[in-house]
Design a protein around this motif. Sequence first.
Motif, mmCIF file in Angstrom:
data_model
loop_
_atom_site.group_PDB
_atom_site.id
_atom_site.type_symbol
_atom_site.label_atom_id
_atom_site.label_comp_id
_atom_site.label_asym_id
_atom_site.label_seq_id
_atom_site.Cartn_x
_atom_site.Cartn_y
_atom_site.Cartn_z
ATOM 1 N N SER A 335 -46.798 -37.469 -11.602
ATOM 2 C CA SER A 335 -46.715 -36.161 -10.965
ATOM 3 C C SER A 335 -45.379 -35.516 -11.314
ATOM 4 N N VAL A 336 -45.253 -34.251 -10.975
ATOM 5 C CA VAL A 336 -44.010 -33.523 -11.214
ATOM 6 C C VAL A 336 -43.639 -32.772 -9.941
ATOM 7 N N CYS A 337 -42.438 -33.013 -9.465
ATOM 8 C CA CYS A 337 -41.893 -32.258 -8.341
ATOM 9 C C CYS A 337 -40.976 -31.170 -8.899
ATOM 10 N N PHE A 338 -41.111 -29.967 -8.420
ATOM 11 C CA PHE A 338 -40.173 -28.945 -8.886
ATOM 12 C C PHE A 338 -39.426 -28.346 -7.710
ATOM 13 N N LEU A 339 -38.110 -28.281 -7.883
ATOM 14 C CA LEU A 339 -37.189 -27.794 -6.859
ATOM 15 C C LEU A 339 -36.592 -26.490 -7.354
ATOM 16 N N GLY A 366 -54.262 -46.726 -17.607
ATOM 17 C CA GLY A 366 -55.507 -46.044 -17.273
ATOM 18 C C GLY A 366 -55.474 -44.600 -17.710
ATOM 19 N N ARG A 367 -56.612 -43.959 -17.647
ATOM 20 C CA ARG A 367 -56.722 -42.562 -18.056
ATOM 21 C C ARG A 367 -56.133 -41.653 -16.977
ATOM 22 N N ILE A 368 -55.349 -40.670 -17.421
ATOM 23 C CA ILE A 368 -54.765 -39.703 -16.486
ATOM 24 C C ILE A 368 -55.709 -38.517 -16.361
ATOM 25 N N LYS A 369 -56.234 -38.305 -15.172
ATOM 26 C CA LYS A 369 -57.154 -37.196 -14.965
ATOM 27 C C LYS A 369 -56.416 -35.911 -14.625
ATOM 28 N N ASN A 370 -55.554 -35.964 -13.649
ATOM 29 C CA ASN A 370 -54.830 -34.777 -13.212
ATOM 30 C C ASN A 370 -53.355 -35.111 -12.996
ATOM 31 N N ILE A 371 -52.498 -34.207 -13.407
ATOM 32 C CA ILE A 371 -51.068 -34.336 -13.128
ATOM 33 C C ILE A 371 -50.770 -33.412 -11.959
ATOM 34 N N ASP A 372 -50.291 -33.995 -10.898
ATOM 35 C CA ASP A 372 -50.047 -33.246 -9.669
ATOM 36 C C ASP A 372 -48.671 -32.585 -9.721
ATOM 37 N N TRP A 373 -48.651 -31.273 -9.571
ATOM 38 C CA TRP A 373 -47.391 -30.532 -9.506
ATOM 39 C C TRP A 373 -47.109 -30.177 -8.053
ATOM 40 N N LYS A 374 -45.954 -30.628 -7.557
ATOM 41 C CA LYS A 374 -45.631 -30.486 -6.145
ATOM 42 C C LYS A 374 -44.380 -29.620 -5.950
ATOM 43 N N PRO A 375 -44.541 -28.442 -5.358
ATOM 44 C CA PRO A 375 -43.343 -27.690 -4.986
ATOM 45 C C PRO A 375 -42.666 -28.376 -3.800
ATOM 46 N N CYS A 376 -41.373 -28.667 -3.944
ATOM 47 C CA CYS A 376 -40.655 -29.422 -2.915
ATOM 48 C C CYS A 376 -39.831 -28.510 -2.018
ATOM 49 N N LYS A 377 -39.836 -28.807 -0.745
ATOM 50 C CA LYS A 377 -38.891 -28.151 0.152
ATOM 51 C C LYS A 377 -37.485 -28.588 -0.250
ATOM 52 N N CYS A 378 -36.591 -27.643 -0.389
ATOM 53 C CA CYS A 378 -35.222 -27.956 -0.798
ATOM 54 C C CYS A 378 -34.314 -26.827 -0.348
ATOM 55 N N PRO A 379 -33.011 -27.070 -0.267
ATOM 56 C CA PRO A 379 -32.074 -26.004 0.112
ATOM 57 C C PRO A 379 -32.195 -24.789 -0.815
ATOM 58 N N ILE A 380 -32.175 -23.605 -0.239
ATOM 59 C CA ILE A 380 -32.357 -22.364 -0.987
ATOM 60 C C ILE A 380 -31.022 -21.625 -1.096
ATOM 61 N N GLN A 381 -30.716 -21.159 -2.295
ATOM 62 C CA GLN A 381 -29.446 -20.475 -2.531
ATOM 63 C C GLN A 381 -29.400 -19.153 -1.773
ATOM 64 N N PRO A 382 -28.225 -18.774 -1.261
ATOM 65 C CA PRO A 382 -28.128 -17.533 -0.481
ATOM 66 C C PRO A 382 -27.967 -16.287 -1.339
ATOM 67 N N GLY A 383 -27.458 -16.449 -2.576
ATOM 68 C CA GLY A 383 -27.215 -15.293 -3.436
ATOM 69 C C GLY A 383 -28.050 -15.343 -4.689
ATOM 70 N N ASP A 384 -27.546 -14.701 -5.768
ATOM 71 C CA ASP A 384 -28.323 -14.639 -7.006
ATOM 72 C C ASP A 384 -27.641 -15.343 -8.174
ATOM 73 N N TYR A 385 -26.583 -16.139 -7.917
ATOM 74 C CA TYR A 385 -25.836 -16.771 -9.005
ATOM 75 C C TYR A 385 -25.660 -18.279 -8.815
ATOM 76 N N GLU A 386 -26.098 -18.836 -7.678
ATOM 77 C CA GLU A 386 -25.768 -20.228 -7.340
ATOM 78 C C GLU A 386 -26.754 -21.252 -7.899
ATOM 79 N N CYS A 387 -27.757 -20.827 -8.659
ATOM 80 C CA CYS A 387 -28.833 -21.743 -9.045
ATOM 81 C C CYS A 387 -28.332 -22.986 -9.774
#
Length: 439
Positions: A335-339, A366-387
């Motif tokens: 699977s893939v978690c994206f923050l 074994g055979r991979i049927k589906n790759i699960d993509w999971k959006p993770c809860k994570c701290p969110i930046q307050p401005g537009d430059y802190e990524c």
Amino acid sequence: MLEKCRQDIMTEVEAQMKPRIDTMDQQLKFLMNNMVGTHLFSQGVLAGTPQSDSPLCDQPHTRSSCHLVDTYPVATIKTPTRCSLAVCLDGKSIVVAKGMAHPTTDETLVNRQPLFHNCVRVWVDDVIEGREQFNLPMPYQQYVTIVDVIGNFVQWPMHLVTLDESLPKQNKKLTDQSGDLSATGTQPPLVDDDVLQHLGDNCKYLVNALKSFPSDKDYIELGLNEEIFHHRNTSSIFVMMKDIKDLMLMNWLDVSIIQVFILFLNRLCNKFKVRSIGYVCPTQICNSMLKRNATNVISYFIHVMEQNKDKQFILAPYHQESHWLLLVICMRSKSVCFLDPLPSDRDIGEIKASINLAFRSVPTNGRIKNIDWKPCKCPIQPGDYECGYYVMRYMFDIVTKYSSIDDLDKAFESDSPYSINDINEIREQWAKYFFSECV
């Protein structure tokens, strides 16, 4: 029948060779139009001045009273220097890409080819949005458009290269070659005293140490560790002085800062015997690289996954449209978690498809049927430059807190912004590592 087979083979060979022949023809025309001493020049123009029967662009020559053509600024650089790259369109110079111009000599080669007259060796690392399909000013080999050369060294006509004025200018002539710092001067302070007093101790040490560097030193070169980044496309990381200044001023972060932080995290893992974390080089998977050659990105992911098949997580900082986010490839759960420090409806379909294809190409039990993509809860930046700072903090937390858990998508309990102390801790760790290991 034999004659038909022969004709079919000839037709196929001609079709395959035509693009190469056309490119070689363009190269030859460029070379013939720019050869030294082989033209009938107009009155007042010296041999060696770039000329063309069909000019590439109006070339901005500046003449002295003796009618000598001044040297192009890019021809005088002594170190790799950030630059803008242009092409000529309807007689006007149009900037199409950003990159790094490198010093050149008579022996300089680009992809095993000697430099054409009045060309310079440049590394292309970003393309201006909307100009991906502009033709190169002098296409060669298999490359034709701007997007084809992202992440590669190419030749570029000097008069279409503009040095980044935001960086310290190169000294054209040193008055003393003995190495005495007084001959060239030293670096001006990266930050003023008001900023310096609010920095942590390690950041202060680094800023003060860099003041002793010669004033014409624009960057610090580090070896790129193949065992960590899993590629040989370049052997170095160039950390520009401007990149370090941006880190000190809490400006938007360049990729070199992220790469150095990965080196630090790898050392941290070794120190505490954390064996479950692998890394991806952000330069090899960025969105501009995907647009240029998705096949190469997929192949790189396959290689990284094969090299890290026993890891729990592979950390992949991903850059798209001036924004950093973190992809965490979970090898065991497939699977893939994206923050994302600034959640939105941004389209990550290209990188998603590449990782999915890579997962299915890596041998498994074994055979991979589906790759699960999971959006993770994570701290969110307050401005537009802190990524960039948030992505580094995510990686630091995963290495120090969550390296042994199975379900990373529930690891971060809150989406509240990090505190300033959390971000300053990351800057301090970066500065301490860079000061001790790289300066």
